[in-house]
Design a protein around this motif. Sequence first.
Motif, PDB file in Angstrom:
ATOM      1  N   ASP A 136       0.701  -0.814   0.615  1.00  0.00           N
ATOM      2  CA  ASP A 136      -0.095   0.346  -0.036  1.00  0.00           C
ATOM      3  C   ASP A 136       1.039   1.071   0.108  1.00  0.00           C
ATOM      4  O   ASP A 136       1.085   1.948   0.974  1.00  0.00           O
ATOM      5  CB  ASP A 136      -0.672  -0.412   1.361  1.00  0.00           C
ATOM      6  CG  ASP A 136      -2.258   1.079   1.669  1.00  0.00           C
ATOM      7  OD1 ASP A 136      -1.971   2.270   0.010  1.00  0.00           O
ATOM      8  OD2 ASP A 136      -2.620   1.290   2.516  1.00  0.00           O
ATOM      9  N   ILE A 150      -3.214   3.941   0.927  1.00  0.00           N
ATOM     10  CA  ILE A 150      -5.005   4.125   0.428  1.00  0.00           C
ATOM     11  C   ILE A 150      -5.549   3.438   1.747  1.00  0.00           C
ATOM     12  O   ILE A 150      -6.709   3.645   1.727  1.00  0.00           O
ATOM     13  CB  ILE A 150      -5.204   3.861  -1.539  1.00  0.00           C
ATOM     14  CG1 ILE A 150      -4.277   4.413  -2.227  1.00  0.00           C
ATOM     15  CG2 ILE A 150      -6.339   3.896  -1.138  1.00  0.00           C
ATOM     16  CD1 ILE A 150      -4.556   3.527  -3.356  1.00  0.00           C
ATOM     17  N   ARG A 191      -3.195  -6.887  -8.986  1.00  0.00           N
ATOM     18  CA  ARG A 191      -2.717  -6.978  -8.006  1.00  0.00           C
ATOM     19  C   ARG A 191      -2.041  -8.057  -7.669  1.00  0.00           C
ATOM     20  O   ARG A 191      -0.903  -8.530  -7.450  1.00  0.00           O
ATOM     21  CB  ARG A 191      -3.868  -6.606  -6.793  1.00  0.00           C
ATOM     22  CG  ARG A 191      -2.924  -6.048  -6.094  1.00  0.00           C
ATOM     23  CD  ARG A 191      -3.766  -6.335  -4.235  1.00  0.00           C
ATOM     24  NE  ARG A 191      -4.349  -7.489  -4.005  1.00  0.00           N
ATOM     25  CZ  ARG A 191      -5.865  -7.693  -3.341  1.00  0.00           C
ATOM     26  NH1 ARG A 191      -5.817  -6.723  -2.632  1.00  0.00           N
ATOM     27  NH2 ARG A 191      -5.861  -8.711  -3.515  1.00  0.00           N
ATOM     28  N   HIS A 223      -1.837   1.688  -8.822  1.00  0.00           N
ATOM     29  CA  HIS A 223      -2.067   1.862  -7.829  1.00  0.00           C
ATOM     30  C   HIS A 223      -2.796   3.592  -7.528  1.00  0.00           C
ATOM     31  O   HIS A 223      -4.035   3.874  -6.761  1.00  0.00           O
ATOM     32  CB  HIS A 223      -1.086   2.738  -6.141  1.00  0.00           C
ATOM     33  CG  HIS A 223      -1.102   1.717  -5.340  1.00  0.00           C
ATOM     34  ND1 HIS A 223      -1.090   0.733  -4.447  1.00  0.00           N
ATOM     35  CD2 HIS A 223       0.472   0.383  -6.058  1.00  0.00           C
ATOM     36  CE1 HIS A 223      -0.737  -0.774  -4.523  1.00  0.00           C
ATOM     37  NE2 HIS A 223      -0.008  -1.098  -4.791  1.00  0.00           N
ATOM     38  N   ILE A 266      -6.151   2.190  -8.703  1.00  0.00           N
ATOM     39  CA  ILE A 266      -7.044   2.178  -7.210  1.00  0.00           C
ATOM     40  C   ILE A 266      -7.163   3.540  -6.312  1.00  0.00           C
ATOM     41  O   ILE A 266      -9.138   3.484  -6.114  1.00  0.00           O
ATOM     42  CB  ILE A 266      -6.262   1.275  -5.843  1.00  0.00           C
ATOM     43  CG1 ILE A 266      -5.782  -0.304  -6.921  1.00  0.00           C
ATOM     44  CG2 ILE A 266      -7.397   1.174  -5.317  1.00  0.00           C
ATOM     45  CD1 ILE A 266      -4.520  -1.216  -5.652  1.00  0.00           C
TER      46      ILE A 266
END
Length: 396
Positions: free
Chosen positions: A14, A18, A267, A305, A308
Amino acid sequence: MSASPKPPPFDPADPLGIDDLLEPEDLAIRDTVRAWTRDRVLPHIAEWYESGELPVVRELARELGALGALGMSLEGYGCAGASAVQYGLACLELEAADSGIRSLVSVQGSLAMYAIHRYGSEEQRREWLPGMAAGELIGCFGLTEPDHGSDPGSMRTYARRDGDDWVLNGRKMWITNGSVAQVAVVWAQTDGGVRGFVVPTGAPGFSAPEIKHKWSLRASVTSELVLDDVRLPADAVLPGVTGLRGPLGCLSHARYGIVWGSMGAARSSFETALAYAGSREQFGRPIGGFQLTQAKLADMAVELHKGILLAHHLGRRMDAGTLRAEQISFGKLNNVREAIEICRTARTILGANGISLEYPVMRHATNLESVLTYEGTVEMHQLVLGKALTGLDAFR
Protein backbone atom coordinates in the motif's frame (compact mmCIF):
# COMPACT_ATOMS: atom_id res chain seq x y z
CA MET A 1 7.06 24.62 17.26
CA SER A 2 6.06 21.02 17.85
CA ALA A 3 7.82 18.26 15.98
CA SER A 4 6.17 16.90 12.84
CA PRO A 5 4.68 13.41 13.18
CA LYS A 6 6.90 10.64 11.91
CA PRO A 7 5.50 9.01 8.76
CA PRO A 8 4.75 5.30 8.96
CA PRO A 9 7.09 2.81 7.29
CA PHE A 10 6.78 2.39 3.53
CA ASP A 11 4.42 -0.47 2.74
CA PRO A 12 5.02 -2.15 -0.65
CA ALA A 13 1.45 -3.48 -0.53
CA ASP A 14 0.00 0.00 0.00
CA PRO A 15 2.67 2.50 -1.09
CA LEU A 16 0.30 5.48 -1.12
CA GLY A 17 -1.43 4.69 2.16
CA ILE A 18 -4.81 4.24 0.46
CA ASP A 19 -6.02 2.13 3.37
CA ASP A 20 -6.04 5.34 5.42
CA LEU A 21 -9.02 6.45 3.32
CA LEU A 22 -11.07 3.42 4.36
CA GLU A 23 -13.32 3.04 7.38
CA PRO A 24 -13.03 0.01 9.69
CA GLU A 25 -16.20 -1.46 8.17
CA ASP A 26 -14.72 -1.06 4.68
CA LEU A 27 -11.61 -2.95 5.73
CA ALA A 28 -13.65 -5.66 7.44
CA ILE A 29 -15.69 -6.28 4.27
CA ARG A 30 -12.57 -6.33 2.12
CA ASP A 31 -10.80 -8.75 4.44
CA THR A 32 -13.85 -11.03 4.67
CA VAL A 33 -14.10 -11.35 0.88
CA ARG A 34 -10.33 -11.82 0.58
CA ALA A 35 -10.42 -14.63 3.14
CA TRP A 36 -13.31 -16.31 1.32
CA THR A 37 -11.49 -16.26 -2.02
CA ARG A 38 -8.34 -17.58 -0.35
CA ASP A 39 -10.22 -20.53 1.13
CA ARG A 40 -12.81 -21.32 -1.54
CA VAL A 41 -11.46 -20.14 -4.89
CA LEU A 42 -7.68 -19.95 -5.02
CA PRO A 43 -7.04 -23.65 -4.22
CA HIS A 44 -9.18 -24.70 -7.21
CA ILE A 45 -9.19 -21.87 -9.74
CA ALA A 46 -6.34 -23.15 -11.94
CA GLU A 47 -8.10 -26.52 -12.27
CA TRP A 48 -11.44 -24.86 -13.10
CA TYR A 49 -9.77 -22.60 -15.62
CA GLU A 50 -7.89 -25.44 -17.30
CA SER A 51 -11.03 -27.58 -17.54
CA GLY A 52 -13.13 -24.64 -18.74
CA GLU A 53 -15.77 -25.24 -16.10
CA LEU A 54 -17.14 -23.76 -12.91
CA PRO A 55 -18.61 -26.97 -11.48
CA VAL A 56 -19.61 -25.53 -8.09
CA VAL A 57 -21.29 -22.38 -9.36
CA ARG A 58 -24.50 -22.93 -7.41
CA GLU A 59 -22.59 -23.70 -4.23
CA LEU A 60 -20.43 -20.61 -4.66
CA ALA A 61 -23.52 -18.48 -5.30
CA ARG A 62 -25.05 -19.57 -1.99
CA GLU A 63 -21.81 -18.84 -0.15
CA LEU A 64 -21.54 -15.43 -1.78
CA GLY A 65 -25.13 -14.79 -0.76
CA ALA A 66 -24.28 -15.65 2.83
CA LEU A 67 -21.41 -13.14 2.65
CA GLY A 68 -23.85 -10.45 1.48
CA ALA A 69 -21.96 -10.05 -1.80
CA LEU A 70 -24.95 -10.46 -4.16
CA GLY A 71 -26.82 -7.23 -4.85
CA MET A 72 -24.44 -5.88 -2.26
CA SER A 73 -25.10 -2.16 -2.75
CA LEU A 74 -28.89 -2.52 -3.08
CA GLU A 75 -31.28 -1.73 -0.23
CA GLY A 76 -33.90 -4.05 1.19
CA TYR A 77 -35.20 -7.45 0.01
CA GLY A 78 -32.36 -9.26 1.77
CA CYS A 79 -29.63 -7.13 0.17
CA ALA A 80 -26.72 -5.87 2.27
CA GLY A 81 -27.15 -2.14 1.55
CA ALA A 82 -23.39 -1.66 1.45
CA SER A 83 -21.73 1.49 0.17
CA ALA A 84 -20.41 1.77 -3.37
CA VAL A 85 -16.84 1.77 -2.03
CA GLN A 86 -17.50 -1.41 -0.06
CA TYR A 87 -18.97 -3.07 -3.14
CA GLY A 88 -15.94 -1.95 -5.14
CA LEU A 89 -13.54 -3.41 -2.59
CA ALA A 90 -15.40 -6.72 -2.81
CA CYS A 91 -15.11 -6.67 -6.62
CA LEU A 92 -11.36 -6.04 -6.35
CA GLU A 93 -10.88 -9.03 -4.07
CA LEU A 94 -13.08 -11.29 -6.18
CA GLU A 95 -11.22 -10.45 -9.38
CA ALA A 96 -7.88 -10.84 -7.65
CA ALA A 97 -8.97 -14.48 -7.46
CA ASP A 98 -10.44 -14.63 -10.98
CA SER A 99 -12.42 -12.40 -13.33
CA GLY A 100 -14.97 -15.18 -13.78
CA ILE A 101 -15.88 -15.12 -10.09
CA ARG A 102 -16.29 -11.35 -10.15
CA SER A 103 -18.41 -11.68 -13.30
CA LEU A 104 -20.72 -14.12 -11.51
CA VAL A 105 -21.29 -11.52 -8.79
CA SER A 106 -21.51 -8.53 -11.15
CA VAL A 107 -24.08 -10.10 -13.46
CA GLN A 108 -26.15 -11.34 -10.54
CA GLY A 109 -26.11 -8.11 -8.56
CA SER A 110 -25.32 -5.19 -10.84
CA LEU A 111 -27.27 -6.35 -13.88
CA ALA A 112 -30.08 -8.83 -13.11
CA MET A 113 -30.86 -7.77 -9.54
CA TYR A 114 -30.25 -4.09 -10.21
CA ALA A 115 -32.67 -4.14 -13.15
CA ILE A 116 -35.44 -5.67 -11.02
CA HIS A 117 -34.65 -3.42 -8.04
CA ARG A 118 -34.47 -0.22 -10.09
CA TYR A 119 -37.13 -0.79 -12.75
CA GLY A 120 -39.29 -3.64 -11.45
CA SER A 121 -42.65 -3.62 -9.72
CA GLU A 122 -42.93 -4.22 -5.99
CA GLU A 123 -44.32 -7.66 -6.74
CA GLN A 124 -41.35 -8.50 -8.96
CA ARG A 125 -38.91 -7.31 -6.30
CA ARG A 126 -40.54 -9.43 -3.62
CA GLU A 127 -40.75 -12.47 -5.84
CA TRP A 128 -37.15 -12.53 -7.07
CA LEU A 129 -34.75 -10.38 -5.05
CA PRO A 130 -34.64 -12.20 -1.68
CA GLY A 131 -33.78 -15.52 -3.33
CA MET A 132 -31.22 -13.86 -5.58
CA ALA A 133 -29.61 -12.01 -2.66
CA ALA A 134 -29.27 -15.33 -0.83
CA GLY A 135 -27.76 -17.03 -3.89
CA GLU A 136 -30.61 -19.53 -3.96
CA LEU A 137 -31.68 -18.15 -7.34
CA ILE A 138 -29.19 -17.21 -10.05
CA GLY A 139 -29.96 -14.51 -12.59
CA CYS A 140 -28.63 -13.50 -15.99
CA PHE A 141 -29.01 -10.43 -18.19
CA GLY A 142 -29.84 -10.67 -21.87
CA LEU A 143 -28.91 -7.63 -23.96
CA THR A 144 -26.09 -8.51 -26.39
CA GLU A 145 -27.10 -10.35 -29.55
CA PRO A 146 -25.06 -12.33 -32.09
CA ASP A 147 -25.08 -9.41 -34.55
CA HIS A 148 -25.59 -6.49 -32.16
CA GLY A 149 -23.09 -5.84 -29.39
CA SER A 150 -22.04 -2.21 -29.27
CA ASP A 151 -25.28 -1.16 -30.99
CA PRO A 152 -28.04 -2.56 -28.75
CA GLY A 153 -30.59 -0.22 -30.31
CA SER A 154 -30.57 -2.48 -33.36
CA MET A 155 -31.48 -5.60 -31.39
CA ARG A 156 -33.78 -8.03 -33.17
CA THR A 157 -35.29 -9.78 -30.16
CA TYR A 158 -38.94 -8.80 -30.26
CA ALA A 159 -41.86 -8.99 -27.85
CA ARG A 160 -45.38 -8.77 -29.23
CA ARG A 161 -48.67 -8.60 -27.43
CA ASP A 162 -51.05 -11.53 -27.74
CA GLY A 163 -54.13 -10.67 -25.73
CA ASP A 164 -52.91 -9.93 -22.21
CA ASP A 165 -49.70 -11.91 -22.75
CA TRP A 166 -46.30 -11.10 -24.24
CA VAL A 167 -44.63 -13.47 -26.70
CA LEU A 168 -40.83 -13.19 -27.05
CA ASN A 169 -38.67 -14.35 -29.94
CA GLY A 170 -34.96 -13.78 -30.42
CA ARG A 171 -31.41 -14.68 -29.48
CA LYS A 172 -28.96 -13.27 -26.96
CA MET A 173 -25.23 -14.05 -26.94
CA TRP A 174 -22.31 -14.13 -24.48
CA ILE A 175 -24.59 -14.29 -21.46
CA THR A 176 -22.84 -14.95 -18.14
CA ASN A 177 -24.74 -17.36 -15.84
CA GLY A 178 -27.19 -18.15 -18.66
CA SER A 179 -27.38 -21.94 -18.46
CA VAL A 180 -27.45 -22.03 -14.62
CA ALA A 181 -29.92 -19.18 -14.10
CA GLN A 182 -33.45 -19.50 -12.82
CA VAL A 183 -34.38 -16.03 -14.06
CA ALA A 184 -33.29 -13.92 -17.02
CA VAL A 185 -33.78 -10.19 -17.48
CA VAL A 186 -34.24 -9.95 -21.26
CA TRP A 187 -34.42 -6.72 -23.26
CA ALA A 188 -36.53 -6.74 -26.41
CA GLN A 189 -38.00 -4.43 -29.00
CA THR A 190 -41.74 -3.79 -28.74
CA ASP A 191 -44.14 -1.57 -30.65
CA GLY A 192 -43.67 0.91 -27.85
CA GLY A 193 -39.88 0.83 -27.64
CA VAL A 194 -37.29 -1.33 -25.87
CA ARG A 195 -38.66 -3.02 -22.75
CA GLY A 196 -37.22 -5.34 -20.14
CA PHE A 197 -38.85 -8.66 -19.22
CA VAL A 198 -38.41 -10.92 -16.22
CA VAL A 199 -38.26 -14.38 -17.79
CA PRO A 200 -38.30 -17.59 -15.70
CA THR A 201 -35.81 -19.84 -17.44
CA GLY A 202 -38.17 -22.79 -17.11
CA ALA A 203 -40.69 -21.12 -19.42
CA PRO A 204 -41.55 -23.19 -22.54
CA GLY A 205 -39.50 -22.04 -25.52
CA PHE A 206 -36.58 -20.76 -23.43
CA SER A 207 -33.21 -22.49 -23.68
CA ALA A 208 -29.63 -21.51 -22.85
CA PRO A 209 -27.00 -23.63 -24.60
CA GLU A 210 -23.59 -23.15 -23.03
CA ILE A 211 -20.79 -21.59 -25.10
CA LYS A 212 -17.67 -23.74 -25.20
CA HIS A 213 -14.12 -23.37 -26.57
CA LYS A 214 -13.41 -20.07 -24.79
CA TRP A 215 -9.82 -19.02 -24.18
CA SER A 216 -10.86 -16.34 -21.69
CA LEU A 217 -13.16 -16.36 -18.65
CA ARG A 218 -12.92 -20.12 -18.71
CA ALA A 219 -13.96 -20.41 -15.04
CA SER A 220 -17.29 -18.79 -15.83
CA VAL A 221 -20.58 -20.04 -17.26
CA THR A 222 -21.26 -18.33 -20.61
CA SER A 223 -24.31 -19.10 -22.72
CA GLU A 224 -26.56 -18.18 -25.58
CA LEU A 225 -30.19 -17.41 -24.77
CA VAL A 226 -32.75 -18.74 -27.24
CA LEU A 227 -36.34 -17.49 -27.06
CA ASP A 228 -38.78 -19.31 -29.33
CA ASP A 229 -42.34 -18.09 -28.74
CA VAL A 230 -41.75 -17.65 -25.01
CA ARG A 231 -45.13 -16.67 -23.60
CA LEU A 232 -45.17 -14.43 -20.53
CA PRO A 233 -47.97 -12.84 -18.54
CA ALA A 234 -48.57 -9.11 -18.74
CA ASP A 235 -46.86 -8.48 -15.42
CA ALA A 236 -43.53 -9.94 -16.65
CA VAL A 237 -42.53 -6.57 -18.14
CA LEU A 238 -40.41 -4.20 -16.04
CA PRO A 239 -42.80 -1.26 -15.57
CA GLY A 240 -40.26 1.36 -14.52
CA VAL A 241 -38.49 2.10 -17.79
CA THR A 242 -38.93 2.21 -21.56
CA GLY A 243 -36.07 2.61 -24.01
CA LEU A 244 -32.34 1.97 -23.93
CA ARG A 245 -31.78 4.06 -20.82
CA GLY A 246 -32.96 0.99 -18.88
CA PRO A 247 -30.28 -1.50 -19.94
CA LEU A 248 -27.65 1.22 -20.24
CA GLY A 249 -28.33 2.27 -16.66
CA CYS A 250 -27.73 -1.31 -15.56
CA LEU A 251 -24.49 -1.44 -17.57
CA SER A 252 -23.20 1.71 -15.88
CA HIS A 253 -23.72 0.07 -12.50
CA ALA A 254 -21.85 -3.04 -13.63
CA ARG A 255 -19.03 -1.09 -15.28
CA TYR A 256 -18.36 0.60 -11.97
CA GLY A 257 -17.55 -2.81 -10.48
CA ILE A 258 -15.14 -3.48 -13.35
CA VAL A 259 -13.22 -0.30 -12.50
CA TRP A 260 -12.39 -1.90 -9.15
CA GLY A 261 -12.26 -5.52 -10.25
CA SER A 262 -9.67 -5.02 -12.97
CA MET A 263 -7.32 -3.64 -10.33
CA GLY A 264 -7.70 -6.92 -8.45
CA ALA A 265 -6.38 -8.89 -11.42
CA ALA A 266 -3.58 -6.34 -11.76
CA ARG A 267 -2.72 -6.54 -8.06
CA SER A 268 -2.51 -10.32 -8.12
CA SER A 269 -0.16 -10.20 -11.13
CA PHE A 270 1.98 -7.46 -9.61
CA GLU A 271 2.30 -9.25 -6.27
CA THR A 272 3.25 -12.44 -8.07
CA ALA A 273 5.94 -10.64 -10.09
CA LEU A 274 7.29 -8.86 -7.01
CA ALA A 275 7.62 -12.08 -5.05
CA TYR A 276 9.15 -13.88 -8.03
CA ALA A 277 11.70 -11.10 -8.56
CA GLY A 278 12.85 -11.52 -4.97
CA SER A 279 13.39 -15.28 -5.23
CA ARG A 280 14.42 -15.93 -8.83
CA GLU A 281 18.20 -15.75 -9.26
CA GLN A 282 20.14 -15.10 -12.45
CA PHE A 283 23.81 -14.18 -12.76
CA GLY A 284 24.26 -14.90 -9.06
CA ARG A 285 21.64 -12.52 -7.63
CA PRO A 286 17.83 -12.07 -7.41
CA ILE A 287 16.45 -10.53 -10.59
CA GLY A 288 14.72 -7.92 -8.42
CA GLY A 289 18.17 -6.42 -7.88
CA PHE A 290 18.57 -5.49 -11.56
CA GLN A 291 17.67 -1.99 -12.71
CA LEU A 292 15.42 -3.05 -15.58
CA THR A 293 13.35 -5.32 -13.35
CA GLN A 294 13.00 -2.58 -10.73
CA ALA A 295 11.88 -0.15 -13.44
CA LYS A 296 9.15 -2.59 -14.47
CA LEU A 297 8.03 -3.09 -10.88
CA ALA A 298 7.98 0.64 -10.21
CA ASP A 299 5.89 1.37 -13.30
CA MET A 300 3.48 -1.44 -12.46
CA ALA A 301 3.05 -0.19 -8.89
CA VAL A 302 2.41 3.38 -10.07
CA GLU A 303 -0.34 2.36 -12.49
CA LEU A 304 -1.88 -0.15 -10.06
CA HIS A 305 -2.27 2.28 -7.20
CA LYS A 306 -3.29 5.17 -9.43
CA GLY A 307 -6.04 2.90 -10.69
CA ILE A 308 -7.14 2.01 -7.16
CA LEU A 309 -7.20 5.71 -6.25
CA LEU A 310 -9.35 6.40 -9.32
CA ALA A 311 -11.73 3.60 -8.34
CA HIS A 312 -11.94 4.94 -4.79
CA HIS A 313 -12.68 8.45 -6.07
CA LEU A 314 -15.46 7.21 -8.34
CA GLY A 315 -16.87 5.16 -5.47
CA ARG A 316 -17.08 8.21 -3.23
CA ARG A 317 -18.85 10.07 -6.02
CA MET A 318 -21.32 7.20 -6.45
CA ASP A 319 -22.02 7.20 -2.72
CA ALA A 320 -22.60 10.97 -2.88
CA GLY A 321 -24.92 10.61 -5.86
CA THR A 322 -22.70 12.71 -8.12
CA LEU A 323 -21.12 10.03 -10.34
CA ARG A 324 -21.76 10.45 -14.07
CA ALA A 325 -21.75 7.73 -16.73
CA GLU A 326 -18.87 9.49 -18.51
CA GLN A 327 -16.78 9.19 -15.36
CA ILE A 328 -17.46 5.46 -15.19
CA SER A 329 -16.29 5.22 -18.82
CA PHE A 330 -13.14 7.08 -17.78
CA GLY A 331 -12.49 4.51 -15.06
CA LYS A 332 -13.30 1.43 -17.13
CA LEU A 333 -11.20 2.60 -20.08
CA ASN A 334 -8.16 3.45 -17.98
CA ASN A 335 -8.17 0.69 -15.42
CA VAL A 336 -8.75 -2.28 -17.72
CA ARG A 337 -6.13 -1.09 -20.21
CA GLU A 338 -3.59 -0.57 -17.43
CA ALA A 339 -4.46 -3.88 -15.80
CA ILE A 340 -3.71 -5.74 -19.03
CA GLU A 341 -0.38 -3.93 -19.36
CA ILE A 342 0.51 -4.80 -15.76
CA CYS A 343 -0.25 -8.47 -16.45
CA ARG A 344 1.85 -8.45 -19.60
CA THR A 345 4.77 -6.81 -17.81
CA ALA A 346 4.47 -9.26 -14.91
CA ARG A 347 4.64 -12.09 -17.44
CA THR A 348 7.98 -10.80 -18.71
CA ILE A 349 9.40 -10.82 -15.18
CA LEU A 350 8.33 -14.43 -14.72
CA GLY A 351 9.77 -15.39 -18.11
CA ALA A 352 8.62 -18.80 -19.30
CA ASN A 353 7.01 -19.48 -15.93
CA GLY A 354 4.62 -16.67 -16.70
CA ILE A 355 2.65 -18.83 -19.11
CA SER A 356 2.14 -21.61 -16.56
CA LEU A 357 -1.07 -22.05 -14.58
CA GLU A 358 1.15 -22.57 -11.57
CA TYR A 359 1.10 -18.77 -11.51
CA PRO A 360 -1.99 -16.57 -12.02
CA VAL A 361 -0.53 -14.03 -14.42
CA MET A 362 -1.45 -15.48 -17.83
CA ARG A 363 -4.89 -16.48 -16.54
CA HIS A 364 -5.53 -12.88 -15.46
CA ALA A 365 -4.18 -11.54 -18.75
CA THR A 366 -6.44 -13.70 -20.88
CA ASN A 367 -9.46 -12.97 -18.68
CA LEU A 368 -8.87 -9.25 -19.00
CA GLU A 369 -9.06 -9.51 -22.78
CA SER A 370 -12.76 -10.27 -22.28
CA VAL A 371 -13.17 -7.61 -19.59
CA LEU A 372 -11.66 -5.10 -22.01
CA THR A 373 -14.44 -5.82 -24.51
CA TYR A 374 -17.58 -6.54 -22.53
CA GLU A 375 -19.86 -3.86 -21.15
CA GLY A 376 -18.37 -1.36 -23.56
CA THR A 377 -15.36 -1.80 -25.81
CA VAL A 378 -12.35 0.51 -25.67
CA GLU A 379 -13.68 2.32 -28.73
CA MET A 380 -17.12 2.89 -27.20
CA HIS A 381 -15.69 4.38 -24.02
CA GLN A 382 -13.29 6.53 -26.04
CA LEU A 383 -16.27 7.90 -27.97
CA VAL A 384 -18.26 8.49 -24.78
CA LEU A 385 -15.39 10.58 -23.45
CA GLY A 386 -14.79 12.20 -26.83
CA LYS A 387 -18.40 13.37 -26.97
CA ALA A 388 -18.22 14.64 -23.39
CA LEU A 389 -15.01 16.54 -24.12
CA THR A 390 -16.00 18.06 -27.47
CA GLY A 391 -19.78 18.14 -27.38
CA LEU A 392 -19.79 16.36 -30.75
CA ASP A 393 -21.33 12.92 -31.31
CA ALA A 394 -18.99 10.67 -33.33
CA PHE A 395 -20.80 7.38 -32.77
CA ARG A 396 -22.24 7.35 -36.30
